[in-house]
Design a protein around this motif. Structure first.
Motif, mmCIF file in Angstrom:
data_model
loop_
_atom_site.group_PDB
_atom_site.id
_atom_site.type_symbol
_atom_site.label_atom_id
_atom_site.label_comp_id
_atom_site.label_asym_id
_atom_site.label_seq_id
_atom_site.Cartn_x
_atom_site.Cartn_y
_atom_site.Cartn_z
ATOM 1 N N TYR A 26 14.644 34.515 -12.834
ATOM 2 C CA TYR A 26 13.332 35.122 -13.087
ATOM 3 C C TYR A 26 13.368 36.649 -13.193
ATOM 4 C CZ TYR A 26 11.674 30.523 -11.553
ATOM 5 O OH TYR A 26 11.450 29.180 -11.425
ATOM 6 N N GLU A 53 15.103 27.224 -16.499
ATOM 7 C CA GLU A 53 14.030 28.188 -16.766
ATOM 8 C C GLU A 53 14.628 29.582 -16.878
ATOM 9 O OE1 GLU A 53 12.086 27.273 -12.906
ATOM 10 O OE2 GLU A 53 10.314 27.405 -14.129
ATOM 11 N N GLY A 55 13.068 33.631 -16.903
ATOM 12 C CA GLY A 55 11.902 34.509 -16.835
ATOM 13 C C GLY A 55 12.273 35.948 -17.153
ATOM 14 N N ARG A 94 12.355 26.295 -20.302
ATOM 15 C CA ARG A 94 11.049 26.891 -20.011
ATOM 16 C C ARG A 94 11.207 28.409 -19.926
ATOM 17 N NH1 ARG A 94 7.722 23.445 -15.549
ATOM 18 N NH2 ARG A 94 9.234 21.794 -15.448
ATOM 19 N N LEU A 96 9.492 32.057 -19.294
ATOM 20 C CA LEU A 96 8.365 32.664 -18.607
ATOM 21 C C LEU A 96 8.301 34.144 -18.947
ATOM 22 C CD1 LEU A 96 8.802 31.003 -15.091
ATOM 23 C CD2 LEU A 96 7.353 30.268 -16.960
ATOM 24 N N ASP A 121 3.212 35.422 -16.421
ATOM 25 C CA ASP A 121 3.424 34.268 -15.553
ATOM 26 C C ASP A 121 3.623 34.705 -14.107
ATOM 27 O OD1 ASP A 121 3.353 32.063 -17.450
ATOM 28 O OD2 ASP A 121 5.138 32.977 -18.317
ATOM 29 N N TYR A 122 4.139 35.891 -13.922
ATOM 30 C CA TYR A 122 4.327 36.413 -12.567
ATOM 31 C C TYR A 122 4.614 37.911 -12.645
ATOM 32 C CZ TYR A 122 9.221 36.069 -13.959
ATOM 33 O OH TYR A 122 10.396 36.186 -14.650
ATOM 34 N N SER A 274 7.411 28.233 -12.706
ATOM 35 C CA SER A 274 6.657 27.640 -13.814
ATOM 36 C C SER A 274 5.490 26.799 -13.306
ATOM 37 C CB SER A 274 7.569 26.801 -14.707
ATOM 38 O OG SER A 274 8.194 25.795 -13.957
ATOM 39 N N ARG A 276 4.887 26.894 -9.685
ATOM 40 C CA ARG A 276 4.633 27.454 -8.353
ATOM 41 C C ARG A 276 4.749 26.420 -7.247
ATOM 42 N NH1 ARG A 276 2.565 32.706 -8.751
ATOM 43 N NH2 ARG A 276 2.424 33.258 -10.917
#
Ligand code: ZN
Ligand code: ZN
Length: 282
Positions: A26, A53, A55, A94, A96, A121-122, A274, A276
């Motif tokens: 992330y 994922e 991010g 995915r 993010l 997304d964050y 994605s 949480r």
């Protein structure tokens, strides 16, 4: 320069067979801030590693003076659109769209407004500055700001506590960053650490294991230190993982060590951003 959807579609037909690392990264930088590669190159490397994922978290600093070091306010929209465009080309992963926002008390309003103006997304909360001093940069190692190492550490935790209390961020980036250059406090900062951890827990924020320090910084240690990670676990603070990649090849770097680091500190799960939800460490 944005990569076109057509370019993104030209991917190698065959991928090497790998054991998937089922932990998302992330904390990745691209050409939209101070990274060296395009979004698609980072995605390709994540796919090679089997990450589920990815991010992106470009730097945003309200008072950024170096144009190439952070994503300027007027490029944020372009960045968000580019992540979406890339995500559409890689449905198997995915993607993010996050942001690594500096917390500067004097520009807090502008930062908080940005975080609510875009569909991130964050938001990673970064403290790279204390009282205007950028302790994070090698060119400042001889600067006056480092004459009092204890002061840097003290103000770091105080600033981080204040940032957490805004309630505007999701994850603390590279907790204990002042150790980057190997400069340790001579004073006991454990009470300040405890206050910061309690503020992070009260805000419902997570922290990340950031692997960049292990190989790329003089400290040769991940963030945060093992003892701090154990205390974060005891406070019930959730965990994410980030490579802080500035090159595509650094995406997912040292995640096996990071997972072991997490488990040694008592973590059995990590926070998947994605949805949480906490999921068991693979
Ligand atoms: Zn950072
Ligand atoms: Zn970063």
């Amino acid at each position: 320069m944005l990569t076109s959807a057509g370019d993104l579609g030209r991917r190698s037909a065959e991928r090497p067979t790998v054991t998937p690392m089922r932990i998302g990264d992330y904390h990745v930088h691209t050409l939209f801030s101070d990274g060296c590669d395009e979004l698609a190159a980072c995605v390709e490397h994540a796919l090679e590693l089997g990450l589920p994922e990815l991010g992106f978290a470009e730097h945003f600093t309200p008072v950024c003076l170096a144009d190439d070091a952070c994503c300027s306010r007027d490029r944020v929209e372009e960045y968000v659109a580019a992540v979406r465009e890339t995500a559409a080309c890689y449905p198997e992963l995915r993607l993010l769209c996050g942001i690594e926002a500096d917390y500067l008390p004097e520009a807090a309003e502008e930062t908080l407004a940005l975080l609510t103006s875009f569909p991130f997304d964050y938001a990673l909360c970064a403290v790279h500055f204390v009282d205007g001093f950028s302790f994070d940069e090698a060119r400042h190692l001889e600067a006056d700001g480092w004459r009092d190492v204890d002061h840097v550490w003290r103000r770091y935790y105080e600033t981080l506590t204040e940032a957490a209390q805004t309630g505007a961020f999701d994850v603390v980036a590279h907790l204990d960053l002042p150790k980057k250059w190997g400069l340790r406090p001579s004073a006991d900062v454990s009470a300040l650490e405890r206050t910061a951890l309690q503020a992070i827990a009260a805000a419902g924020m997570a922290i990340e294991i950031n692997t960049s320090g292990l190989e790329r910084h003089p400290v040769t240690e991940m963030y945060p230190a093992a003892s701090l990670l154990r205390r974060a676990r005891a406070e019930g603070i959730a965990l994410t993982f980030g490579s802080d990649a500035h090159r595509a090849a650094e995406v997912g770097a040292h995640f096996a060590e990071a997972r072991a680091w997490a488990q040694a500190a008592g973590y059995e799960s990590w926070l998947r951003l994605s949805d949480r939800e906490p999921v068991a460490l693979p």
